[in-house]
Design a protein around this motif. Structure first.
Motif, PDB file in Angstrom:
ATOM      1  N   GLU A 409      -6.415   1.844   1.336  1.00  0.00           N
ATOM      2  CA  GLU A 409      -5.008   2.182   1.507  1.00  0.00           C
ATOM      3  C   GLU A 409      -4.864   3.518   2.209  1.00  0.00           C
ATOM      4  O   GLU A 409      -5.817   4.322   2.260  1.00  0.00           O
ATOM      5  CB  GLU A 409      -4.289   2.238   0.144  1.00  0.00           C
ATOM      6  CG  GLU A 409      -4.359   0.950  -0.651  1.00  0.00           C
ATOM      7  CD  GLU A 409      -3.568  -0.184  -0.019  1.00  0.00           C
ATOM      8  OE1 GLU A 409      -2.779   0.074   0.911  1.00  0.00           O
ATOM      9  OE2 GLU A 409      -3.763  -1.335  -0.449  1.00  0.00           O
ATOM     10  N   ARG A 410      -3.690   3.755   2.741  1.00  0.00           N
ATOM     11  CA  ARG A 410      -3.404   5.023   3.412  1.00  0.00           C
ATOM     12  C   ARG A 410      -2.590   5.945   2.514  1.00  0.00           C
ATOM     13  O   ARG A 410      -1.814   6.763   2.997  1.00  0.00           O
ATOM     14  CB  ARG A 410      -2.676   4.761   4.728  1.00  0.00           C
ATOM     15  CG  ARG A 410      -3.514   3.992   5.742  1.00  0.00           C
ATOM     16  CD  ARG A 410      -2.726   3.682   6.994  1.00  0.00           C
ATOM     17  NE  ARG A 410      -3.553   2.953   7.969  1.00  0.00           N
ATOM     18  CZ  ARG A 410      -3.108   2.480   9.134  1.00  0.00           C
ATOM     19  NH1 ARG A 410      -1.825   2.644   9.459  1.00  0.00           N
ATOM     20  NH2 ARG A 410      -3.919   1.843   9.946  1.00  0.00           N
ATOM     21  N   TYR A 411      -2.766   5.797   1.253  1.00  0.00           N
ATOM     22  CA  TYR A 411      -2.088   6.642   0.265  1.00  0.00           C
ATOM     23  C   TYR A 411      -2.880   6.609  -1.029  1.00  0.00           C
ATOM     24  O   TYR A 411      -3.806   5.793  -1.214  1.00  0.00           O
ATOM     25  CB  TYR A 411      -0.660   6.146   0.017  1.00  0.00           C
ATOM     26  CG  TYR A 411      -0.603   4.764  -0.597  1.00  0.00           C
ATOM     27  CD1 TYR A 411      -0.622   4.576  -1.978  1.00  0.00           C
ATOM     28  CD2 TYR A 411      -0.532   3.624   0.208  1.00  0.00           C
ATOM     29  CE1 TYR A 411      -0.582   3.314  -2.538  1.00  0.00           C
ATOM     30  CE2 TYR A 411      -0.491   2.358  -0.339  1.00  0.00           C
ATOM     31  CZ  TYR A 411      -0.512   2.210  -1.707  1.00  0.00           C
ATOM     32  OH  TYR A 411      -0.484   0.963  -2.270  1.00  0.00           O
ATOM     33  N   LEU A 426       0.090  10.921   0.590  1.00  0.00           N
ATOM     34  CA  LEU A 426      -0.048  10.165   1.834  1.00  0.00           C
ATOM     35  C   LEU A 426      -1.221  10.692   2.637  1.00  0.00           C
ATOM     36  O   LEU A 426      -1.434  11.902   2.729  1.00  0.00           O
ATOM     37  CB  LEU A 426       1.238  10.273   2.657  1.00  0.00           C
ATOM     38  CG  LEU A 426       2.524   9.826   1.954  1.00  0.00           C
ATOM     39  CD1 LEU A 426       3.726  10.094   2.836  1.00  0.00           C
ATOM     40  CD2 LEU A 426       2.449   8.354   1.585  1.00  0.00           C
ATOM     41  N   ALA A 430      -0.959   7.508   7.617  1.00  0.00           N
ATOM     42  CA  ALA A 430       0.138   6.741   7.019  1.00  0.00           C
ATOM     43  C   ALA A 430       1.254   6.505   8.022  1.00  0.00           C
ATOM     44  O   ALA A 430       1.700   7.422   8.709  1.00  0.00           O
ATOM     45  CB  ALA A 430       0.672   7.467   5.793  1.00  0.00           C
ATOM     46  N   ASP A 434       3.412   2.152   5.350  1.00  0.00           N
ATOM     47  CA  ASP A 434       2.554   2.711   4.305  1.00  0.00           C
ATOM     48  C   ASP A 434       3.355   3.580   3.347  1.00  0.00           C
ATOM     49  O   ASP A 434       3.078   3.614   2.145  1.00  0.00           O
ATOM     50  CB  ASP A 434       1.420   3.520   4.935  1.00  0.00           C
ATOM     51  CG  ASP A 434       0.535   2.681   5.834  1.00  0.00           C
ATOM     52  OD1 ASP A 434       0.114   1.595   5.398  1.00  0.00           O
ATOM     53  OD2 ASP A 434       0.284   3.096   6.974  1.00  0.00           O
ATOM     54  N   ARG A 518      -0.140  15.812   4.009  1.00  0.00           N
ATOM     55  CA  ARG A 518      -0.966  14.637   4.283  1.00  0.00           C
ATOM     56  C   ARG A 518      -2.421  14.956   3.951  1.00  0.00           C
ATOM     57  O   ARG A 518      -2.917  16.046   4.255  1.00  0.00           O
ATOM     58  CB  ARG A 518      -0.852  14.214   5.758  1.00  0.00           C
ATOM     59  CG  ARG A 518       0.535  13.794   6.208  1.00  0.00           C
ATOM     60  CD  ARG A 518       0.979  12.515   5.535  1.00  0.00           C
ATOM     61  NE  ARG A 518       2.279  12.056   6.018  1.00  0.00           N
ATOM     62  CZ  ARG A 518       3.450  12.418   5.502  1.00  0.00           C
ATOM     63  NH1 ARG A 518       3.489  13.268   4.474  1.00  0.00           N
ATOM     64  NH2 ARG A 518       4.573  11.956   6.001  1.00  0.00           N
TER      65      ARG A 518
END
Length: 525
Positions: A409-411, A426, A430, A434, A518
């Motif tokens: 996942e991007r989180y 995040l 992301a 996302d 981020r």
């Protein structure tokens, strides 16, 4: 050689002169001569214009009849030819030498033939004519097909709010003038002008400072608009308070003007997105113009009524309480009637909670009606998107434990028991989808956490054991809940997106106001 042929002149001519002989060319030579003559003749003639195709005959002019029908704003009109002569009159007109002219082809055509518009319905009553005139100033063209159904309740509450606002303006202006000393001649005109200029200047400074809020006007425009109206009434209350403290006019007037200008920035910044939500097609300019016209008309009516009431010197406290309550009530219903198809934090929370509890995503109208309008700054927010690492984690062990769950996942979603808050961090790759998925995952995890808290509290009430009485629900093990939420999100996020799109929600753009932090360069274990 061609044979020679002799021609003799008549006898009279032969007597005067001798016989002459003319030699003619042969037949082939004569044909060549004829061709040469024809070519020379054609070259000597002027060029002629190419022949035009035959012109269609002009249609006969109708003398007595209907040319066409026309519809304007629901009313039909018939265009009828008039001025044509009857057979008897035609003879008199043509005999007099008048009434005829030359047409395009030089042909005679009757002069004075005109047409007139004949209404097919009876004339509107005067009342309806007046209402039609007023309607052209307050509703967009093509109404009601040119706007969404929620336009009417919104404009009704907006007009009522401006009515109370215009009435309040009379009392505040009168109080400020009395306080500054104009009405009672307590100050010179120069001092009055300086105080007034300083007051207005302070308001402009406040307007510039608040403009830095940026995209927050797009994220939570309903909440900011209602908060701006609250500030507007706060500024009006401070202005009215100058009557009790005229010696503090300048600082109080400056503070009130700063507050009111901040409210004005909020109103101006959120106006266009709201009008855009009501416009159908490319008529945003027309919708905006008619909306402002309605507000101005209501403001003028409120001002006129307040002028009449103020002549009786009513109590300022009573007047302020009544007008302020009317203004805020109208503002609340005005904002509540706005129907937006985008998902901000409040509407996203409503949609996800409904989906988790019932598997149903609310419609646009349902989701907007359940949206929380007033969020005070001190209110606890259980979910945070785009937070910093130090806010979400208090020790490395929890991060190391949950990181493998979010490798694809991007989180990363986690829970901080100390702050009783779910955080969605995040990654730098992301995208908007996302961010939506991270927010959806955070609410799913929050649902598990709240359910666990409820079960623990129920056990505490039912069991008198000391271990339950001293148990702190914030210190529970939340790692299993995160693992379980990952399974739920994997199987249900696509279903949620599909049902949301079917209800008309726009899922391609995120207005969840995520933080700017981020995660990047995570070291693999």
């Amino acid at each position: 050689m061609a044979p020679a042929m002799g021609m003799k002149r008549p006898p009279a001519a032969a007597a005067a002169t001798a016989t002459q002989t003319v030699t003619l060319p042969a037949p082939d030579a004569r044909a060549a001569v004829r061709d040469a003559v024809r070519v020379a003749v054609r070259e000597a003639e002027p060029p002629q214009a190419p022949a035009l195709p035959p012109r269609a005959p002009a249609p006969a002019v109708a003398v007595d009849g209907v040319l066409c029908l026309e519809e304007v704003d629901g009313r039909k009109w018939s265009y009828v030819v008039e001025g044509g002569a009857s057979p008897g009159k035609a003879g008199r007109v043509s005999g007099s030498g008048r009434g005829r002219g030359r047409g395009r082809g030089g042909a005679a055509s009757p002069m004075g033939v005109t047409f007139k518009a004949v209404p097919l319905q009876s004339p509107l009553p005067p009342v309806e004519e007046i209402m039609s005139f007023i309607r052209s100033y307050v509703v967009p063209e093509g109404f009601p097909d040119s706007v969404t159904p929620s336009y009417v309740p919104y404009m009704t509450w907006r007009a009522l709010k401006h009515f109370f606002g215009g009435a309040m303006g009379v009392f505040t202006t009168r109080t400020l003038l009395n306080s500054v000393g104009v009405a009672q001649s307590r100050a010179t005109s120069g001092a009055v002008a300086i105080n007034w200029i300083l007051k207005d200047g302070a308001g402009r400074v406040g307007k510039m400072l608040f403009a830095r809020q940026g995209k927050k006007f797009d994220y939570d425009l309903k909440q900011l608009r209602f908060s701006g109206d609250l500030l507007m009434e706060l500024g009006a209350g401070i202005e009215l308070a100058t009557a009790a403290f005229p010696q503090l006019f300048l600082p109080m007037a400056c503070i009130a003007n700063v507050v009111k200008n901040v409210a004005a920035v909020t109103s101006t910044s959120t106006r266009t997105p709201i009008y855009k939500a009501y416009a159908k097609g490319e008529n945003i300019g027309d919708v905006t113009a008619k909306g402002e016209s309605v507000g101005n008309i209501a403001d003028l009516l409120g001002t006129g009524l307040s002028i009449l009431i103020s002549k009786r010197n009513p109590s300022l406290v009573t007047s302020f309480a009544f007008l302020s309550c009317g203004y805020l009530l109208s503002s609340y219903h005005e904002v509540r009637s706005v129907v937006l198809n985008t998902l901000n934090t409040a509407r996203f929370t409503v949609a996800v909670d409904s989906f988790i509890k019932s598997g149903h995503v609310p419609s646009l109208k349902e989701g907007n009606s359940q949206e929380t309008i007033f969020n005070p700054p001190w209110r606890h927010q259980p979910v945070a998107i785009g937070s910093r690492f130090g806010e979400a984690f208090q020790e490395p062990a929890s991060f190391v434990a949950i990181r493998p769950l979010f490798e694809d996942e991007r989180y990363i979603v986690t829970y901080n028991p100390t702050k009783d808050k779910v955080y969605a961090l995040l990654k730098d790759q992301a995208k908007p989808d996302d961010i939506l998925k991270a927010a959806f995952h955070a609410h799913v995890l929050l649902h598990f956490i709240n359910a666990s808290h409820a079960n623990l509290n129920a056990r505490k009430r039912m069991n008198s054991n000391r271990s339950y009485q001293n148990a702190n629900p914030l210190n529970m093990d939340f790692i299993p809940h995160i693992a379980e939420s990952c399974k739920i999100v994997t199987s249900s996020y696509g279903v949620f997106k599909k049902k949301a799109r079917e209800q008309g929600w726009i899922m391609s753009e995120s207005l969840l106001n995520p933080g700017r932090a981020r995660l990047c360069g995570i070291v693999p274990q």
